[in-house]
Scaffold this motif. Structure first.
Motif, PDB file in Angstrom:
ATOM      1  N   ASP A  12       0.826  -1.210   0.000  1.00  5.65           N
ATOM      2  CA  ASP A  12       0.000   0.000   0.000  1.00  5.65           C
ATOM      3  C   ASP A  12       0.859   1.259   0.000  1.00  5.65           C
ATOM      4  O   ASP A  12       0.566   2.230  -0.699  1.00  5.65           O
ATOM      5  N   SER A  28       1.084   4.006  -3.011  1.00  9.51           N
ATOM      6  CA  SER A  28       0.839   5.416  -2.720  1.00  9.51           C
ATOM      7  C   SER A  28       1.996   6.286  -3.203  1.00  9.51           C
ATOM      8  O   SER A  28       1.780   7.345  -3.809  1.00  9.51           O
ATOM      9  N   LEU A  49      -4.581  -0.016  -7.002  1.00 15.45           N
ATOM     10  CA  LEU A  49      -4.539  -1.470  -7.082  1.00 15.45           C
ATOM     11  C   LEU A  49      -5.066  -1.940  -8.436  1.00 15.45           C
ATOM     12  O   LEU A  49      -4.546  -2.897  -9.011  1.00 15.45           O
ATOM     13  N   SER A  60      -5.210  -7.711  -3.497  1.00 20.42           N
ATOM     14  CA  SER A  60      -5.790  -7.243  -2.244  1.00 20.42           C
ATOM     15  C   SER A  60      -5.415  -8.179  -1.096  1.00 20.42           C
ATOM     16  O   SER A  60      -5.093  -7.727   0.002  1.00 20.42           O
ATOM     17  N   LYS A  85      -1.889  -7.390  -0.264  1.00 20.56           N
ATOM     18  CA  LYS A  85      -1.807  -6.068   0.381  1.00 20.56           C
ATOM     19  C   LYS A  85      -2.246  -6.111   1.836  1.00 20.56           C
ATOM     20  O   LYS A  85      -1.658  -5.449   2.689  1.00 20.56           O
ATOM     21  N   THR A  86      -3.264  -6.896   2.145  1.00 21.87           N
ATOM     22  CA  THR A  86      -3.799  -6.952   3.506  1.00 21.87           C
ATOM     23  C   THR A  86      -3.127  -8.014   4.375  1.00 21.87           C
ATOM     24  O   THR A  86      -3.484  -8.181   5.537  1.00 21.87           O
TER      25      THR A  86
END
Length: 69
Positions: free
Chosen positions: A8, A12, A18, A33, A36-37
């Protein structure tokens, strides 16, 4: 021991979404995702290579090791 995923932050820094990364790399938004998490338990080297190429970064920019207390 913990591996912290910084996807992330790199996204940024590159002002990339994404969705844009998904299109550039050819990986589903759902799989990115999960990465990313921190829900992904593994990543293929070919996937890491594609992400690093698309984001112009090194694997160390995406992952950080943090020792548990």
């Amino acid at each position: 021991m913990s591996i912290i995923i910084r996807l992330d932050r790199v996204l940024s820094d590159r002002k990339m979404s994404l969705t844009e990364l998904s299109s550039a790399v050819g990986i589903t938004i759902a799989n990115l995702s999960n990465l990313k998490t921190g829900k992904a338990s593994a990543i293929r080297l070919s996937t890491m290579e594609a992400i690093c190429k698309a984001l112009d970064c090194q694997p160390g920019d995406l992952f950080e090791y943090q020792m548990d207390d």
